[in-house]
Design a protein around this motif. Structure first.
Motif, PDB file in Angstrom:
ATOM      1  N   GLU A  91      48.922  40.002  37.851  1.00 20.29           N
ATOM      2  CA  GLU A  91      49.662  39.006  37.065  1.00 20.29           C
ATOM      3  C   GLU A  91      48.650  38.202  36.254  1.00 20.29           C
ATOM      4  OE1 GLU A  91      51.486  35.325  35.932  1.00 20.29           O
ATOM      5  OE2 GLU A  91      49.907  35.462  37.437  1.00 20.29           O
ATOM      6  N   VAL A  92      49.071  37.705  35.082  1.00 17.36           N
ATOM      7  CA  VAL A  92      48.119  37.162  34.113  1.00 17.36           C
ATOM      8  C   VAL A  92      47.233  36.063  34.688  1.00 17.36           C
ATOM      9  CG1 VAL A  92      49.802  35.528  33.118  1.00 17.36           C
ATOM     10  CG2 VAL A  92      47.838  36.316  31.756  1.00 17.36           C
ATOM     11  N   HIS A  93      47.781  35.176  35.526  1.00 16.80           N
ATOM     12  CA  HIS A  93      46.953  34.128  36.112  1.00 16.80           C
ATOM     13  C   HIS A  93      45.789  34.723  36.901  1.00 16.80           C
ATOM     14  CE1 HIS A  93      50.649  31.859  35.307  1.00 16.80           C
ATOM     15  NE2 HIS A  93      49.974  30.744  35.478  1.00 16.80           N
ATOM     16  N   ASP A  94      46.074  35.825  37.603  1.00 15.00           N
ATOM     17  CA  ASP A  94      45.081  36.449  38.465  1.00 15.00           C
ATOM     18  C   ASP A  94      44.084  37.307  37.694  1.00 15.00           C
ATOM     19  OD1 ASP A  94      44.001  37.314  41.080  1.00 15.00           O
ATOM     20  OD2 ASP A  94      44.845  39.247  40.515  1.00 15.00           O
ATOM     21  N   ASN A  95      44.412  37.649  36.448  1.00 13.50           N
ATOM     22  CA  ASN A  95      43.597  38.616  35.721  1.00 13.50           C
ATOM     23  C   ASN A  95      42.529  37.994  34.833  1.00 13.50           C
ATOM     24  OD1 ASN A  95      43.464  40.679  33.068  1.00 13.50           O
ATOM     25  ND2 ASN A  95      43.393  41.651  35.080  1.00 13.50           N
ATOM     26  N   VAL A  96      42.708  36.739  34.445  1.00  9.56           N
ATOM     27  CA  VAL A  96      41.834  36.134  33.439  1.00  9.56           C
ATOM     28  C   VAL A  96      40.368  36.142  33.863  1.00  9.56           C
ATOM     29  CG1 VAL A  96      41.292  33.980  32.228  1.00  9.56           C
ATOM     30  CG2 VAL A  96      43.668  34.720  32.457  1.00  9.56           C
ATOM     31  N   LEU A  97      40.088  35.923  35.138  1.00 10.14           N
ATOM     32  CA  LEU A  97      38.701  35.826  35.576  1.00 10.14           C
ATOM     33  C   LEU A  97      37.953  37.159  35.467  1.00 10.14           C
ATOM     34  CD1 LEU A  97      38.990  33.315  38.517  1.00 10.14           C
ATOM     35  CD2 LEU A  97      37.629  33.034  36.449  1.00 10.14           C
ATOM     36  N   SER A  98      38.672  38.269  35.430  1.00 15.90           N
ATOM     37  CA  SER A  98      37.999  39.553  35.204  1.00 15.90           C
ATOM     38  C   SER A  98      37.439  39.605  33.777  1.00 15.90           C
ATOM     39  CB  SER A  98      38.972  40.716  35.445  1.00 15.90           C
ATOM     40  OG  SER A  98      39.370  40.765  36.798  1.00 15.90           O
ATOM     41  N   VAL A 103      24.008  40.552  37.875  1.00 10.53           N
ATOM     42  CA  VAL A 103      24.194  40.088  39.248  1.00 10.53           C
ATOM     43  C   VAL A 103      25.085  38.856  39.218  1.00 10.53           C
ATOM     44  CG1 VAL A 103      23.116  39.221  41.347  1.00 10.53           C
ATOM     45  CG2 VAL A 103      21.953  40.969  39.978  1.00 10.53           C
ATOM     46  N   PHE A 104      26.214  38.938  39.916  1.00  6.05           N
ATOM     47  CA  PHE A 104      27.168  37.832  39.996  1.00  6.05           C
ATOM     48  C   PHE A 104      27.075  37.159  41.363  1.00  6.05           C
ATOM     49  CE2 PHE A 104      29.074  40.519  36.778  1.00  6.05           C
ATOM     50  CZ  PHE A 104      29.636  39.632  35.876  1.00  6.05           C
ATOM     51  N   SER A 155      32.292  33.431  44.950  1.00  9.15           N
ATOM     52  CA  SER A 155      32.700  32.211  45.646  1.00  9.15           C
ATOM     53  C   SER A 155      32.519  32.308  47.149  1.00  9.15           C
ATOM     54  CB  SER A 155      34.156  31.890  45.315  1.00  9.15           C
ATOM     55  OG  SER A 155      35.005  32.972  45.657  1.00  9.15           O
ATOM     56  N   SER A 156      32.474  33.503  47.699  1.00  7.45           N
ATOM     57  CA  SER A 156      32.273  33.696  49.140  1.00  7.45           C
ATOM     58  C   SER A 156      30.814  33.586  49.542  1.00  7.45           C
ATOM     59  CB  SER A 156      32.796  35.076  49.542  1.00  7.45           C
ATOM     60  OG  SER A 156      32.044  36.087  48.878  1.00  7.45           O
ATOM     61  N   GLY A 157      29.931  33.534  48.539  1.00  5.25           N
ATOM     62  CA  GLY A 157      28.497  33.573  48.810  1.00  5.25           C
ATOM     63  C   GLY A 157      27.904  34.960  48.661  1.00  5.25           C
ATOM     64  N   ALA A 158      28.761  35.990  48.584  1.00  9.57           N
ATOM     65  CA  ALA A 158      28.289  37.358  48.388  1.00  9.57           C
ATOM     66  C   ALA A 158      27.740  37.517  46.976  1.00  9.57           C
ATOM     67  CB  ALA A 158      29.421  38.349  48.628  1.00  9.57           C
ATOM     68  N   ARG A 159      26.962  38.567  46.770  1.00 11.98           N
ATOM     69  CA  ARG A 159      26.478  38.927  45.444  1.00 11.98           C
ATOM     70  C   ARG A 159      27.061  40.275  45.064  1.00 11.98           C
ATOM     71  NH1 ARG A 159      25.118  34.414  46.378  1.00 11.98           N
ATOM     72  NH2 ARG A 159      23.195  33.344  45.682  1.00 11.98           N
ATOM     73  N   TYR A 160      27.462  40.364  43.799  1.00  9.72           N
ATOM     74  CA  TYR A 160      27.928  41.632  43.254  1.00  9.72           C
ATOM     75  C   TYR A 160      26.969  42.051  42.151  1.00  9.72           C
ATOM     76  CZ  TYR A 160      30.336  45.017  40.366  1.00  9.72           C
ATOM     77  OH  TYR A 160      30.616  46.136  39.629  1.00  9.72           O
ATOM     78  N   ALA A 182      35.498  44.506  41.759  1.00  8.47           N
ATOM     79  CA  ALA A 182      34.631  43.699  42.621  1.00  8.47           C
ATOM     80  C   ALA A 182      35.379  42.475  43.137  1.00  8.47           C
ATOM     81  CB  ALA A 182      33.376  43.285  41.864  1.00  8.47           C
ATOM     82  N   ARG A 183      36.110  41.811  42.265  1.00  8.61           N
ATOM     83  CA  ARG A 183      36.922  40.660  42.702  1.00  8.61           C
ATOM     84  C   ARG A 183      37.926  41.100  43.764  1.00  8.61           C
ATOM     85  NH1 ARG A 183      40.419  38.874  38.467  1.00  8.61           N
ATOM     86  NH2 ARG A 183      40.879  37.138  39.860  1.00  8.61           N
ATOM     87  N   TYR A 184      38.544  42.251  43.535  1.00 13.36           N
ATOM     88  CA  TYR A 184      39.586  42.743  44.431  1.00 13.36           C
ATOM     89  C   TYR A 184      39.009  43.133  45.788  1.00 13.36           C
ATOM     90  CZ  TYR A 184      43.756  45.473  45.737  1.00 13.36           C
ATOM     91  OH  TYR A 184      44.882  45.963  46.359  1.00 13.36           O
ATOM     92  N   LEU A 185      37.891  43.817  45.787  1.00 16.38           N
ATOM     93  CA  LEU A 185      37.295  44.286  47.040  1.00 16.38           C
ATOM     94  C   LEU A 185      36.704  43.149  47.863  1.00 16.38           C
ATOM     95  CD1 LEU A 185      35.571  47.497  45.654  1.00 16.38           C
ATOM     96  CD2 LEU A 185      37.498  47.445  47.257  1.00 16.38           C
ATOM     97  N   LEU A 186      36.073  42.187  47.191  1.00 16.99           N
ATOM     98  CA  LEU A 186      35.443  41.073  47.894  1.00 16.99           C
ATOM     99  C   LEU A 186      36.423  39.945  48.199  1.00 16.99           C
ATOM    100  CD1 LEU A 186      32.080  40.828  45.908  1.00 16.99           C
ATOM    101  CD2 LEU A 186      32.357  41.597  48.281  1.00 16.99           C
TER     102      LEU A 186
END
Length: 366
Positions: A302-309, A219-220, A223-228, A187-191
């Protein structure tokens, strides 16, 4: 040829073992496992399946740093159980070895933050294999997203009925903790957006063969205002979805759907741009890691990019337990405090203390 040491020779480790041996740009230098008989058995198994493999030519041992140094390895592939991700990866990084690790990055977000700092201090890259990003259909779906204009809603339905046996059937949150990170990460990657908050409910149907909650809906806010939105079950026999889930993406200019197995379908004016084939799952992830090491090619995870998942998982579990909406920044702040309290290396603790904020650190700034 990139020489690799594989750590962990269990079920997933054996899958990685075959993948390494089949990659023409990689060489298996050693296999590490606390149980040497398990390591030897894994090598003996592939010796009979893959031409040219001689088990006796591959070093085995119980200590990743010792085996990596003894064999002159270039990097480490960490496929241990999640509880071992932090100590094994930390040891390898500070011994001077880049690491490719299985998801999740660590057992907790706090340990994940420690590994971010460890990568920074050691100067060695730590890349996390979110293998389901490596799928040509995902890349096509992402290219279609660019045609849809402003994105409003992304949803995943995930309904399967696996009888794993073992630890998964005893977990408190088997679906959220063991599976949903794949969908949350996609979801992070697609949005192309980050999580802000989540409201989640979980429960266990009366027919479930799991001890914990096998069903969940979340329901998340992004940051773009979209909902996942994610809804799923691990005890839903009949009309099962793909292991990737079933997806729908809605934007200002139309919609796109993906059943998780076949090519996604776009219903909007315009044509998506070109997209590349990243390979398939762990084979794609390994190929990207080798290309990163040898050519400096881009790597997704990369680890910085992965933590939020992983933080999305922790936040969803917390919301399901409390019955309240959870802010991702609150999860990150608590994890940061725990990381500081638990850190055993002074240099890593100093790096953590130097962060102006967790979000800023994860974005690569200070």
């Amino acid at each position: 040829m990139t020489r690799l040491v594989l750590v962990g020779a269990g079920g997933m480790g054996r899958a990685w073992l075959g993948t390494i041996l089949r990659n023409p740009d990689a060489e298996l230098a050693g296999v590490v496992d606390l149980d040497l008989d398990v390591a030897r058995a894994a090598l003996a198994e592939v010796e009979g399946q893959i031409d040219g493999v001689v088990a006796a030519d591959v070093a085995v041992g119980q200590d990743v740093v010792e085996v990596a140094r003894r064999t002159g390895a270039d990097a480490v592939v960490n496929v241990t159980v999640p509880q071992a991700h932090h100590p094994v990866t930390t040891a390898a990084l500070f011994a001077g070895f880049p690491v490719l690790g299985e998801k999740p990055v660590a057992s907790t977000v706090a340990q994940a933050l420690s590994l971010v700092a460890a990568s920074e201090v050691s100067g060695q890259p730590f890349l996390v294999s979110q293998s389901r990003r490596y799928n040509p259909h995902v890349e096509e779906f992402r290219a279609q997203a660019a045609v849809l204009g402003d994105l409003g809603a992304l949803s995943t339905e995930f309904f399967k009925a696996p009888h794993f046996g073992g630890f998964r059937e005893e977990m408190a949150q088997p679906l959220l903790v063991d599976m949903a990170i794949h969908q949350f990460d996609l979801a992070r990657y697609l949005l192309d957006a980050e999580p802000v908050s989540v409201y989640c409910e979980s429960f266990n149907p009366p027919w479930s063969w799991y001890s914990g909650d096998a069903n969940a809906a979340a329901v998340f806010e992004m940051s773009s205002g979209a909902r996942y939105s994610f809804t799923g079950s691990w005890c839903a026999p009949g009309v099962e979805t793909s292991w990737n889930g079933s997806w729908r993406l809605s934007g200002a200019n139309g919609s796109a759907v993906w059943n998780g197995d076949d090519r996604p379908v776009l219903d909007a004016d315009g044509e998506p741009g070109e997209f590349s084939d990243p390979g398939q799952e762990i084979a794609g992830s390994l190929a990207a890691f080798v290309a990163f090491l040898t050519r400096g090619a881009a790597f997704s995870g990369e680890v910085h990019d992965n933590v939020l998942s992983l933080a999305m998982v922790e936040a969803a579990v917390e919301s399901a337990g409390s019955g309240a909406r959870v802010q991702l920044d609150d999860v990150l702040d608590r994890a940061y405090a725990r990381a500081l309290a638990d850190e055993q290396r002074e240099d890593v603790a100093t790096a953590l203390k130097g962060w102006s904020s967790v979000r800023t650190a994860l974005s690569g700034g200070r």
